[in-house]
Design a protein around this motif. Structure first.
Motif, PDB file in Angstrom:
ATOM      1  N   GLY A  46       6.195  -4.215   7.877  1.00  0.00           N
ATOM      2  CA  GLY A  46       6.628  -5.475   7.298  1.00  0.00           C
ATOM      3  C   GLY A  46       6.265  -5.553   5.823  1.00  0.00           C
ATOM      4  N   ARG A  47       5.666  -6.677   5.421  1.00  0.00           N
ATOM      5  CA  ARG A  47       5.436  -6.919   4.003  1.00  0.00           C
ATOM      6  C   ARG A  47       3.978  -6.704   3.603  1.00  0.00           C
ATOM      7  NH1 ARG A  47       7.650 -12.831   3.242  1.00  0.00           N
ATOM      8  NH2 ARG A  47       6.417 -13.023   5.139  1.00  0.00           N
ATOM      9  N   THR A  48       3.795  -6.310   2.353  1.00  0.00           N
ATOM     10  CA  THR A  48       2.446  -6.126   1.838  1.00  0.00           C
ATOM     11  C   THR A  48       2.387  -6.585   0.384  1.00  0.00           C
ATOM     12  OG1 THR A  48       0.674  -4.498   1.471  1.00  0.00           O
ATOM     13  CG2 THR A  48       2.933  -3.692   1.288  1.00  0.00           C
ATOM     14  N   VAL A  49       1.222  -7.018  -0.041  1.00  0.00           N
ATOM     15  CA  VAL A  49       1.018  -7.472  -1.413  1.00  0.00           C
ATOM     16  C   VAL A  49      -0.096  -6.640  -2.034  1.00  0.00           C
ATOM     17  CG1 VAL A  49       0.085  -9.365  -2.818  1.00  0.00           C
ATOM     18  CG2 VAL A  49       1.868  -9.837  -1.118  1.00  0.00           C
ATOM     19  N   ALA A  50       0.174  -6.088  -3.224  1.00  0.00           N
ATOM     20  CA  ALA A  50      -0.844  -5.329  -3.951  1.00  0.00           C
ATOM     21  C   ALA A  50      -1.316  -6.143  -5.141  1.00  0.00           C
ATOM     22  CB  ALA A  50      -0.269  -3.997  -4.417  1.00  0.00           C
ATOM     23  N   VAL A  51      -2.632  -6.249  -5.299  1.00  0.00           N
ATOM     24  CA  VAL A  51      -3.198  -6.963  -6.440  1.00  0.00           C
ATOM     25  C   VAL A  51      -3.811  -5.925  -7.380  1.00  0.00           C
ATOM     26  CG1 VAL A  51      -4.756  -8.786  -7.187  1.00  0.00           C
ATOM     27  CG2 VAL A  51      -3.731  -8.882  -4.892  1.00  0.00           C
ATOM     28  N   LEU A  52      -3.401  -5.976  -8.651  1.00  0.00           N
ATOM     29  CA  LEU A  52      -3.850  -4.966  -9.608  1.00  0.00           C
ATOM     30  C   LEU A  52      -5.007  -5.470 -10.475  1.00  0.00           C
ATOM     31  CD1 LEU A  52      -0.439  -3.551 -10.980  1.00  0.00           C
ATOM     32  CD2 LEU A  52      -1.694  -2.949  -8.887  1.00  0.00           C
ATOM     33  N   GLY A  53      -5.789  -4.539 -10.936  1.00  0.00           N
ATOM     34  CA  GLY A  53      -6.841  -4.825 -11.916  1.00  0.00           C
ATOM     35  C   GLY A  53      -6.383  -4.426 -13.317  1.00  0.00           C
ATOM     36  N   SER A  54      -5.073  -4.234 -13.476  1.00  0.00           N
ATOM     37  CA  SER A  54      -4.481  -3.878 -14.769  1.00  0.00           C
ATOM     38  C   SER A  54      -3.161  -4.633 -14.878  1.00  0.00           C
ATOM     39  CB  SER A  54      -4.227  -2.368 -14.830  1.00  0.00           C
ATOM     40  OG  SER A  54      -3.433  -1.959 -13.723  1.00  0.00           O
ATOM     41  N   GLY A  55      -2.483  -4.504 -16.031  1.00  0.00           N
ATOM     42  CA  GLY A  55      -1.181  -5.149 -16.187  1.00  0.00           C
ATOM     43  C   GLY A  55      -0.121  -4.458 -15.339  1.00  0.00           C
ATOM     44  N   LEU A  56       0.963  -5.201 -15.049  1.00  0.00           N
ATOM     45  CA  LEU A  56       2.012  -4.640 -14.175  1.00  0.00           C
ATOM     46  C   LEU A  56       2.642  -3.383 -14.780  1.00  0.00           C
ATOM     47  CD1 LEU A  56       4.049  -7.678 -12.729  1.00  0.00           C
ATOM     48  CD2 LEU A  56       2.259  -6.324 -11.631  1.00  0.00           C
ATOM     49  N   ASN A  57       2.596  -3.254 -16.104  1.00  0.00           N
ATOM     50  CA  ASN A  57       3.167  -2.049 -16.726  1.00  0.00           C
ATOM     51  C   ASN A  57       2.157  -0.911 -16.833  1.00  0.00           C
ATOM     52  OD1 ASN A  57       5.687  -3.062 -16.934  1.00  0.00           O
ATOM     53  ND2 ASN A  57       5.558  -3.603 -19.117  1.00  0.00           N
ATOM     54  N   MET A  58       0.969  -1.107 -16.262  1.00  0.00           N
ATOM     55  CA  MET A  58      -0.084  -0.087 -16.337  1.00  0.00           C
ATOM     56  C   MET A  58      -0.600   0.224 -14.930  1.00  0.00           C
ATOM     57  SD  MET A  58      -0.644   0.602 -19.599  1.00  0.00           S
ATOM     58  CE  MET A  58      -2.363   1.073 -19.862  1.00  0.00           C
ATOM     59  N   VAL A  59       0.310   0.478 -14.023  1.00  0.00           N
ATOM     60  CA  VAL A  59      -0.103   0.708 -12.625  1.00  0.00           C
ATOM     61  C   VAL A  59      -1.162   1.808 -12.559  1.00  0.00           C
ATOM     62  CG1 VAL A  59       0.644   1.631 -10.392  1.00  0.00           C
ATOM     63  CG2 VAL A  59       2.017  -0.102 -11.546  1.00  0.00           C
ATOM     64  N   TYR A  60      -2.212   1.511 -11.848  1.00  0.00           N
ATOM     65  CA  TYR A  60      -3.344   2.430 -11.757  1.00  0.00           C
ATOM     66  C   TYR A  60      -3.761   2.569 -10.307  1.00  0.00           C
ATOM     67  CZ  TYR A  60      -8.106   4.186 -12.219  1.00  0.00           C
ATOM     68  OH  TYR A  60      -9.253   4.919 -12.099  1.00  0.00           O
ATOM     69  N   PRO A  61      -4.068   3.718  -9.775  1.00  0.00           N
ATOM     70  CA  PRO A  61      -3.926   5.021 -10.432  1.00  0.00           C
ATOM     71  C   PRO A  61      -2.447   5.423 -10.572  1.00  0.00           C
ATOM     72  CG  PRO A  61      -4.560   5.297  -8.138  1.00  0.00           C
ATOM     73  CD  PRO A  61      -4.588   3.832  -8.410  1.00  0.00           C
ATOM     74  N   LYS A  62      -2.179   6.249 -11.573  1.00  0.00           N
ATOM     75  CA  LYS A  62      -0.826   6.708 -11.907  1.00  0.00           C
ATOM     76  C   LYS A  62      -0.056   7.169 -10.664  1.00  0.00           C
ATOM     77  CE  LYS A  62       0.542   6.762 -16.283  1.00  0.00           C
ATOM     78  NZ  LYS A  62       1.787   6.034 -16.599  1.00  0.00           N
ATOM     79  N   GLU A  63      -0.751   7.905  -9.796  1.00  0.00           N
ATOM     80  CA  GLU A  63      -0.051   8.500  -8.636  1.00  0.00           C
ATOM     81  C   GLU A  63       0.410   7.444  -7.644  1.00  0.00           C
ATOM     82  OE1 GLU A  63      -3.194   9.056  -9.695  1.00  0.00           O
ATOM     83  OE2 GLU A  63      -4.375  10.036  -8.105  1.00  0.00           O
ATOM     84  N   HIS A  64       0.077   6.175  -7.894  1.00  0.00           N
ATOM     85  CA  HIS A  64       0.535   5.135  -6.983  1.00  0.00           C
ATOM     86  C   HIS A  64       1.722   4.358  -7.538  1.00  0.00           C
ATOM     87  CE1 HIS A  64      -3.355   4.983  -4.347  1.00  0.00           C
ATOM     88  NE2 HIS A  64      -2.607   6.043  -4.137  1.00  0.00           N
ATOM     89  N   GLU A  65       2.369   4.883  -8.577  1.00  0.00           N
ATOM     90  CA  GLU A  65       3.527   4.179  -9.138  1.00  0.00           C
ATOM     91  C   GLU A  65       4.653   4.068  -8.113  1.00  0.00           C
ATOM     92  OE1 GLU A  65       4.459   6.078 -12.845  1.00  0.00           O
ATOM     93  OE2 GLU A  65       3.034   4.833 -13.955  1.00  0.00           O
ATOM     94  N   LYS A  66       4.841   5.134  -7.352  1.00  0.00           N
ATOM     95  CA  LYS A  66       5.894   5.113  -6.335  1.00  0.00           C
ATOM     96  C   LYS A  66       5.541   4.082  -5.236  1.00  0.00           C
ATOM     97  CE  LYS A  66       7.939   7.944  -2.751  1.00  0.00           C
ATOM     98  NZ  LYS A  66       7.522   9.031  -1.857  1.00  0.00           N
TER      99      LYS A  66
END
Lengths: 366, 366
Positions: A165-185
């Protein structure tokens, strides 16, 4: 974009690096436009540095906010502010809610009943498998799984939830700086059905000090928090402490006492956290009517015809089975406050009687 | 052998196959000789079958008891009866204590502070290793580890305890019918420093119905019971239920939720059993002053000089550092009841201030 949204965005741009000051400003000026127009001495008295106080009323700040807002639009992101009716009501309850959430994906996912699934960045195969399974089981029953997009347990939880179903990810960086890089997909996949959110401006780097703030949002969005694997003195235990402060259920998955990665979770259970063996244990800790609604479901089955309360039935009757009705229209037709109406719609959604559509619109489930 | 011991032995021989009847007889006739001399109609009214009532006063029963007692002696076993001052006082507290315990080994081991370590007959390597380690850690701190000499967790607990100190095995068969056969060597080792006990006559087979009774003695002898691994609906969970009924602490070792062998233990924890990661968690659940005494010890170190209570100091002063003083002599010199005195001696033993010798005699530790 409303003027109020722009004001919140400007306020956040000016103060995002100092949460205490931001929270104080929000508390002092319920309308963010007032904060932006406040005399410098007043802001100084509130604890603002001279530079920051001067910047608040500046043309430059407003231009920066407008530019940030344009970039949001270009990226297909939206903005959820404290002034919006669909600001997540659980998150609003915490001591220092973010005044804006940059949102990539479906903002309505933030309104679903949510449970956080978090844990070690370096889990054992056991922890990874349990996180995936638990998240899938919860998500497939309509619970939104919230996590931090980190390596390890977090990503296992997101991937598992995506299957169900649905999931929500909360970042500790800006939306244009997805971290870690390998999780962009992964981030892009999360945004397809759920949402990736951040209180930080678009280009903010993943600074260490941002992650405790990220953790408070994870807990703030959620009815409860499940720690899957955690070493002693690990960040996940701090998240559990935050969840307790927020009055949310703290749960943990036990593990072999010979595994260092289960030391933190076993310790949590010893300290009173609920022991979780599966989604049913999480369901048991949810407030009613969510609890009964979840436990009445059978995996793979259509949820049974739900028993509705009078309030739920009244709202349900105003809905159409084909065309979604927007929240605003429902609000006009009902005698309820926004928060009452949202609570009723939430429980209707959980009972499987109502489907939510993008833009906070609802229809009867057929 | 006292006449009272022989009477208890005869009563047990006549009634060991019917615990309810045996308990009723013991309650009705505090002196077992009275039971043996009771008129048949009186026994019939108590629920005795005609044959059994007649047998109770018979010459044949007394001869059988004398013969059994002789065989006990030939095997080097002793008899602990309800009438003996060293009958384990915790076991006396349960609803239906055995009126005799056949004892192979050191009967004084039954007087030590004891914790039961039990679990699956078919544990995982994890369960086996944890049982061994926990038992060794407890035994090396002066705690007697009680278990059932069964395959799996029980034997791991006995072997572990043997490395550290004393252990007690409770059988569901007679002492001459050690079961399972492959544990005869283990049984002999247990008896060297601890004790192997049974309420069943020497040649009793390991009948299925004997094991619930064996389990009640395991719990009855112990301050608390730790379940190491157990499947759902397993015998160990029944033992945990008995321990609860006996008012003893119920503890369990958690395990991976993906392991069937941990399903029972995780369920126990969910239901309120204390989560055990190591001996310290067991120590925390012990009554004072045992708890403090155990936690003050450091592994590999001589226990620190203990702080004694007034009562403890008074008893300690009457002891000699070289020659052990028998319990009877101590009782005469003190103003305490037997149970008070035993409690004080127990706590002195735990604090490492007193050493117990065979035959319930005590000396100061040098």
């Amino acid at each position: 974009m409303s003027g109020q949204q722009l004001s919140y965005l400007a306020l956040n741009l000016a103060l995002y690096d100092n949460l205490a000051l931001l929270s104080r400003a929000v508390a002092r000026y319920p309308d963010p436009a007032e904060a932006l127009a406040a005399p410098v001495p007043e802001l100084r008295a509130l604890g603002f540095e001279e530079d920051r106080a001067r910047r608040l009323g500046s043309r430059g700040l407003l231009e920066a906010a407008e530019k940030e807002f344009d970039r949001l639009g270009e990226n297909g992101y939206s903005l959820v502010t404290l002034g919006d009716v669909d600001y997540p009501f659980l998150l609003r309850e915490i001591f220092d809610p973010p005044c804006v959430l940059y949102c990539h994906g479906r903002r309505e996912a933030l309104g679903g009943p949510a449970v956080a699934v978090v844990g070690s960045r370096t889990p054992t195969p056991y922890g990874r498998a349990v996180a995936e399974r638990l998240a899938e089981d919860l998500a497939s029953r309509g619970v939104v799984v919230v996590s931090g997009l980190a390596l390890g347990v977090d990503s296992a939880a997101h991937w598992g939830a995506l299957r169900g179903g649905r999931t929500v990810a909360v970042l500790g960086s800006g939306l244009n700086m997805v971290y870690p890089k390998e999780h962009e997909k992964l981030s892009a996949r999360v945004a397809e059905s759920g949402a990736v959110v951040s209180e930080f401006p678009l280009d903010t780097s993943p600074l260490a000090q941002n992650f405790p703030r990220r953790n408070r949002v994870i807990s703030g969005l959620s009815l409860g928090l499940v720690v899957v694997e955690a070493a002693e003195r690990s960040g996940s235990l701090i998240s559990a402490g935050l969840a307790l402060e927020h009055g949310r259920e703290v749960m943990a998955v036990p593990g072999n006492i010979t595994s260092g990665r289960s030391r933190g979770t076993n310790a949590l259970i010893k300290d009173g956290a609920k022991l979780v063996e599966g989604w049913e244990d999480v369901a048991q800790e949810m407030p009613e009517p969510l609890r009964s609604g979840l436990l009445a479901q059978r995996p793979g089955e259509t949820p049974p015809l739900p028993l509705l309360t009078d309030a739920e039935e009244a709202v349900w009757k105003t809905l159409k089975p084909d065309v979604p009705t927007p929240l605003d229209a429902l609000l006009e037709e009902s005698a309820m406050s926004v928060s009452e109406l949202l609570a009723v719609l939430l429980s209707l959604e959980i009972k499987g009687a109502v489907v939510q559509h993008p833009g906070k619109a609802y229809r009867r489930r057929m």
